[in-house]
Motif scaffolding. Sequence first.
Motif, PDB file in Angstrom:
ATOM      1  N   SER A 148       0.823  -1.212   0.000  1.00  0.00           N
ATOM      2  CA  SER A 148       0.000   0.000   0.000  1.00  0.00           C
ATOM      3  C   SER A 148       0.854   1.258   0.000  1.00  0.00           C
ATOM      4  O   SER A 148       0.404   2.319  -0.470  1.00  0.00           O
ATOM      5  CB  SER A 148      -0.934   0.005   1.211  1.00  0.00           C
ATOM      6  OG  SER A 148      -0.191  -0.039   2.423  1.00  0.00           O
ATOM      7  N   ILE A 149       2.085   1.160   0.499  1.00  0.00           N
ATOM      8  CA  ILE A 149       3.003   2.306   0.482  1.00  0.00           C
ATOM      9  C   ILE A 149       3.257   2.728  -0.963  1.00  0.00           C
ATOM     10  O   ILE A 149       3.187   3.914  -1.305  1.00  0.00           O
ATOM     11  CB  ILE A 149       4.332   1.955   1.184  1.00  0.00           C
ATOM     12  CG1 ILE A 149       4.105   1.686   2.670  1.00  0.00           C
ATOM     13  CG2 ILE A 149       5.364   3.065   0.985  1.00  0.00           C
ATOM     14  CD1 ILE A 149       5.328   1.146   3.386  1.00  0.00           C
ATOM     15  N   LEU A 150       3.547   1.746  -1.806  1.00  0.00           N
ATOM     16  CA  LEU A 150       3.824   2.050  -3.212  1.00  0.00           C
ATOM     17  C   LEU A 150       2.565   2.538  -3.909  1.00  0.00           C
ATOM     18  O   LEU A 150       2.620   3.454  -4.741  1.00  0.00           O
ATOM     19  CB  LEU A 150       4.381   0.819  -3.917  1.00  0.00           C
ATOM     20  CG  LEU A 150       4.960   1.091  -5.312  1.00  0.00           C
ATOM     21  CD1 LEU A 150       6.215   1.943  -5.214  1.00  0.00           C
ATOM     22  CD2 LEU A 150       5.277  -0.217  -6.036  1.00  0.00           C
ATOM     23  N   TYR A 151       1.436   1.945  -3.580  1.00  0.00           N
ATOM     24  CA  TYR A 151       0.166   2.379  -4.172  1.00  0.00           C
ATOM     25  C   TYR A 151      -0.059   3.868  -3.943  1.00  0.00           C
ATOM     26  O   TYR A 151      -0.439   4.598  -4.865  1.00  0.00           O
ATOM     27  CB  TYR A 151      -0.985   1.566  -3.588  1.00  0.00           C
ATOM     28  CG  TYR A 151      -2.353   2.142  -3.880  1.00  0.00           C
ATOM     29  CD1 TYR A 151      -2.877   2.131  -5.174  1.00  0.00           C
ATOM     30  CD2 TYR A 151      -3.118   2.715  -2.864  1.00  0.00           C
ATOM     31  CE1 TYR A 151      -4.137   2.665  -5.440  1.00  0.00           C
ATOM     32  CE2 TYR A 151      -4.365   3.250  -3.120  1.00  0.00           C
ATOM     33  CZ  TYR A 151      -4.865   3.224  -4.409  1.00  0.00           C
ATOM     34  OH  TYR A 151      -6.098   3.768  -4.677  1.00  0.00           O
ATOM     35  N   THR A 236       5.261  11.995 -22.267  1.00  0.00           N
ATOM     36  CA  THR A 236       4.442  11.401 -21.220  1.00  0.00           C
ATOM     37  C   THR A 236       4.274   9.908 -21.465  1.00  0.00           C
ATOM     38  O   THR A 236       3.941   9.485 -22.572  1.00  0.00           O
ATOM     39  CB  THR A 236       3.054  12.074 -21.174  1.00  0.00           C
ATOM     40  OG1 THR A 236       3.236  13.471 -20.927  1.00  0.00           O
ATOM     41  CG2 THR A 236       2.193  11.475 -20.078  1.00  0.00           C
ATOM     42  N   VAL A 237       4.477   9.104 -20.429  1.00  0.00           N
ATOM     43  CA  VAL A 237       4.398   7.658 -20.583  1.00  0.00           C
ATOM     44  C   VAL A 237       2.993   7.157 -20.286  1.00  0.00           C
ATOM     45  O   VAL A 237       2.166   7.851 -19.683  1.00  0.00           O
ATOM     46  CB  VAL A 237       5.414   6.949 -19.650  1.00  0.00           C
ATOM     47  CG1 VAL A 237       6.833   7.428 -19.954  1.00  0.00           C
ATOM     48  CG2 VAL A 237       5.074   7.168 -18.184  1.00  0.00           C
ATOM     49  N   HIS A 238       2.723   5.920 -20.720  1.00  0.00           N
ATOM     50  CA  HIS A 238       1.432   5.284 -20.465  1.00  0.00           C
ATOM     51  C   HIS A 238       1.376   4.829 -19.010  1.00  0.00           C
ATOM     52  O   HIS A 238       2.337   4.282 -18.475  1.00  0.00           O
ATOM     53  CB  HIS A 238       1.250   4.066 -21.372  1.00  0.00           C
ATOM     54  CG  HIS A 238       1.335   4.388 -22.828  1.00  0.00           C
ATOM     55  ND1 HIS A 238       0.454   5.245 -23.456  1.00  0.00           N
ATOM     56  CD2 HIS A 238       2.195   3.959 -23.795  1.00  0.00           C
ATOM     57  CE1 HIS A 238       0.759   5.336 -24.744  1.00  0.00           C
ATOM     58  NE2 HIS A 238       1.806   4.568 -24.972  1.00  0.00           N
ATOM     59  N   ARG A 239       0.227   5.037 -18.391  1.00  0.00           N
ATOM     60  CA  ARG A 239       0.035   4.563 -17.027  1.00  0.00           C
ATOM     61  C   ARG A 239      -1.440   4.273 -16.804  1.00  0.00           C
ATOM     62  O   ARG A 239      -2.303   5.106 -17.084  1.00  0.00           O
ATOM     63  CB  ARG A 239       0.561   5.580 -16.008  1.00  0.00           C
ATOM     64  CG  ARG A 239       0.070   6.997 -16.202  1.00  0.00           C
ATOM     65  CD  ARG A 239       0.786   7.961 -15.266  1.00  0.00           C
ATOM     66  NE  ARG A 239       0.650   7.567 -13.878  1.00  0.00           N
ATOM     67  CZ  ARG A 239       1.459   7.995 -12.909  1.00  0.00           C
ATOM     68  NH1 ARG A 239       2.458   8.796 -13.190  1.00  0.00           N
ATOM     69  NH2 ARG A 239       1.269   7.608 -11.673  1.00  0.00           N
ATOM     70  N   GLY A 240      -1.712   3.066 -16.314  1.00  0.00           N
ATOM     71  CA  GLY A 240      -3.079   2.694 -16.007  1.00  0.00           C
ATOM     72  C   GLY A 240      -3.483   3.218 -14.640  1.00  0.00           C
ATOM     73  O   GLY A 240      -2.660   3.699 -13.859  1.00  0.00           O
ATOM     74  N   GLU A 241      -4.749   3.123 -14.343  1.00  0.00           N
ATOM     75  CA  GLU A 241      -5.255   3.558 -13.040  1.00  0.00           C
ATOM     76  C   GLU A 241      -4.697   2.635 -11.954  1.00  0.00           C
ATOM     77  O   GLU A 241      -4.937   1.425 -11.970  1.00  0.00           O
ATOM     78  CB  GLU A 241      -6.781   3.503 -13.026  1.00  0.00           C
ATOM     79  CG  GLU A 241      -7.406   4.013 -11.750  1.00  0.00           C
ATOM     80  CD  GLU A 241      -7.206   5.511 -11.555  1.00  0.00           C
ATOM     81  OE1 GLU A 241      -7.216   5.946 -10.384  1.00  0.00           O
ATOM     82  OE2 GLU A 241      -7.050   6.233 -12.559  1.00  0.00           O
ATOM     83  N   PRO A 242      -3.944   3.186 -11.001  1.00  0.00           N
ATOM     84  CA  PRO A 242      -3.357   2.321  -9.966  1.00  0.00           C
ATOM     85  C   PRO A 242      -4.417   1.691  -9.080  1.00  0.00           C
ATOM     86  O   PRO A 242      -5.445   2.311  -8.770  1.00  0.00           O
ATOM     87  CB  PRO A 242      -2.462   3.284  -9.171  1.00  0.00           C
ATOM     88  CG  PRO A 242      -3.020   4.649  -9.432  1.00  0.00           C
ATOM     89  CD  PRO A 242      -3.582   4.600 -10.825  1.00  0.00           C
ATOM     90  N   GLN A 243      -4.152   0.459  -8.683  1.00  0.00           N
ATOM     91  CA  GLN A 243      -5.061  -0.282  -7.810  1.00  0.00           C
ATOM     92  C   GLN A 243      -4.269  -0.817  -6.608  1.00  0.00           C
ATOM     93  O   GLN A 243      -3.080  -1.100  -6.724  1.00  0.00           O
ATOM     94  CB  GLN A 243      -5.683  -1.467  -8.560  1.00  0.00           C
ATOM     95  CG  GLN A 243      -6.416  -1.097  -9.834  1.00  0.00           C
ATOM     96  CD  GLN A 243      -7.658  -0.269  -9.578  1.00  0.00           C
ATOM     97  OE1 GLN A 243      -8.306  -0.419  -8.540  1.00  0.00           O
ATOM     98  NE2 GLN A 243      -8.016   0.594 -10.515  1.00  0.00           N
ATOM     99  N   PRO A 244      -4.915  -0.968  -5.470  1.00  0.00           N
ATOM    100  CA  PRO A 244      -4.224  -1.595  -4.332  1.00  0.00           C
ATOM    101  C   PRO A 244      -3.846  -3.037  -4.667  1.00  0.00           C
ATOM    102  O   PRO A 244      -4.556  -3.726  -5.410  1.00  0.00           O
ATOM    103  CB  PRO A 244      -5.266  -1.551  -3.214  1.00  0.00           C
ATOM    104  CG  PRO A 244      -6.262  -0.511  -3.645  1.00  0.00           C
ATOM    105  CD  PRO A 244      -6.278  -0.557  -5.143  1.00  0.00           C
ATOM    106  N   VAL A 245      -2.711  -3.470  -4.141  1.00  0.00           N
ATOM    107  CA  VAL A 245      -2.278  -4.857  -4.328  1.00  0.00           C
ATOM    108  C   VAL A 245      -2.978  -5.719  -3.287  1.00  0.00           C
ATOM    109  O   VAL A 245      -2.909  -5.444  -2.093  1.00  0.00           O
ATOM    110  CB  VAL A 245      -0.747  -4.988  -4.177  1.00  0.00           C
ATOM    111  CG1 VAL A 245      -0.339  -6.463  -4.200  1.00  0.00           C
ATOM    112  CG2 VAL A 245      -0.046  -4.226  -5.294  1.00  0.00           C
ATOM    113  N   ARG A 246      -3.638  -6.761  -3.770  1.00  0.00           N
ATOM    114  CA  ARG A 246      -4.288  -7.691  -2.853  1.00  0.00           C
ATOM    115  C   ARG A 246      -3.458  -8.962  -2.788  1.00  0.00           C
ATOM    116  O   ARG A 246      -3.298  -9.663  -3.779  1.00  0.00           O
ATOM    117  CB  ARG A 246      -5.709  -8.008  -3.316  1.00  0.00           C
ATOM    118  CG  ARG A 246      -6.656  -6.833  -3.148  1.00  0.00           C
ATOM    119  CD  ARG A 246      -8.057  -7.152  -3.633  1.00  0.00           C
ATOM    120  NE  ARG A 246      -8.995  -6.100  -3.284  1.00  0.00           N
ATOM    121  CZ  ARG A 246      -9.135  -4.968  -3.967  1.00  0.00           C
ATOM    122  NH1 ARG A 246      -8.404  -4.768  -5.041  1.00  0.00           N
ATOM    123  NH2 ARG A 246     -10.009  -4.056  -3.568  1.00  0.00           N
TER     124      ARG A 246
END
Length: 254
Positions: A148-151, A236-246
């Motif tokens: 979650s820190i990285l998220y 600008t680079v491609h980036r998807g919507e970040p999600q929490p890691v489960r």
Amino acid sequence: MIDIHCHILPGIDDGARTTEDSLEMARAAVDQGIRTIIATPHHRNGKYNNVKKQILQDVTELKARLEVEKIPLTILPGQETRLNGDMVTSLQEDEVLPLNNTAYVFIEFPTAHVPRYAKQMLFDLQVAGYKPIIVHPERNREIAEHPSILYEFVRKGALTQVTAASVCGKFGKTVQKLTHNLMEANLTHFIASDAHNTTTRGFAMQEAFREVQTRHGNEAVFMFMENAQLLIDGNTVHRGEPQPVRTKKLFGLF
């Protein structure tokens, strides 16, 4: 193929020791299908200090030698800087070197933890116009225990780069699983070798992209490859919507 993280410059950190080592790495890179490398020596990590002026000179010298040896590899300047409280000032005073003189800047955390001031420093860098890229977060112990820190860092604008060897499992299954979890959660944006030599810390880029294709599909492969090109062009680079890691803990492992 473009490799944005490599310790190919000779004699300045724990990467290539001699020019001959650099040439051996260059040949190995070409064999992997790599045509462009950003040389990223360590800076302010407690052992090595490699400032912008010296790196630019070393890159120029290695490029000249590659031309003499007829090795078809382009070397671009960069730096892997340990996070510190003076980063914005160091960038503005030309001590710290962005990747290929773009706005993208590598940020390295200590192996065991994430500094308490990391959130503020990543914010300050972005306010100053830079684009911080956290290198090999999958190998950071605190991030492994608390993804979650990285998220939160990515959600607030930071980018990340995972190591090809992590993708392939060369740092162990636990690191490999976390690496792929980060990909699935849109929490990483680049794959790079972090190569230091041709033996214990090699390139592994072809193997990594095969693994990505198998697990995540062609679209992910194209995204990672195109992001490397966009980076060196300063776009600008491609980036998807970040999600929490489960993740599920099993005997203390992820």
